[in-house]
Scaffold this motif. Structure first.
Motif, PDB file in Angstrom:
ATOM      1  N   GLY A  63       0.843  -1.213   0.000  1.00  0.00           N
ATOM      2  CA  GLY A  63       0.000   0.000   0.000  1.00  0.00           C
ATOM      3  C   GLY A  63       0.873   1.257   0.000  1.00  0.00           C
ATOM      4  N   LEU A  64       1.925   1.278   0.800  1.00  0.00           N
ATOM      5  CA  LEU A  64       2.791   2.453   0.840  1.00  0.00           C
ATOM      6  C   LEU A  64       3.551   2.645  -0.474  1.00  0.00           C
ATOM      7  N   LEU A  67       1.155   4.152  -2.923  1.00  0.00           N
ATOM      8  CA  LEU A  67       0.945   5.565  -2.667  1.00  0.00           C
ATOM      9  C   LEU A  67       2.165   6.383  -3.094  1.00  0.00           C
TER      10      LEU A  67
END
Length: 70
Positions: A63-64, A67
């Motif tokens: 997820g990071l 992003l």
């Protein structure tokens, strides 16, 4: 006759001692079995916990990184 009575008494005490030892052996065996079951249950819980932590960590890293690419 007192000799027979004495021998019976000694034999009776001896078998009582064996019965007590057998009770201790059974109690110890039961305690060991319970401890092993608890240990197995603990290992399963730890394995599930570590697996869940690894999956959540991987999801957070993915997820990071997603992003960061925006």
């Amino acid at each position: 006759m007192w000799l027979v009575d004495r021998l019976n008494r000694v034999y009776s005490l001896r078998t009582e001692g064996h019965d007590i030892m057998n009770q201790h052996s059974r109690r110890n065996a039961r305690a060991i079995a319970i401890a092993k079951a608890d240990d197995s249950r603990t290992q399963k819980i730890l394995a599930l916990t570590y697996t869940a932590a690894a999956v959540l960590t991987a999801a957070a890293v993915i997820g990071l990184s997603a992003l960061g690419s925006f």
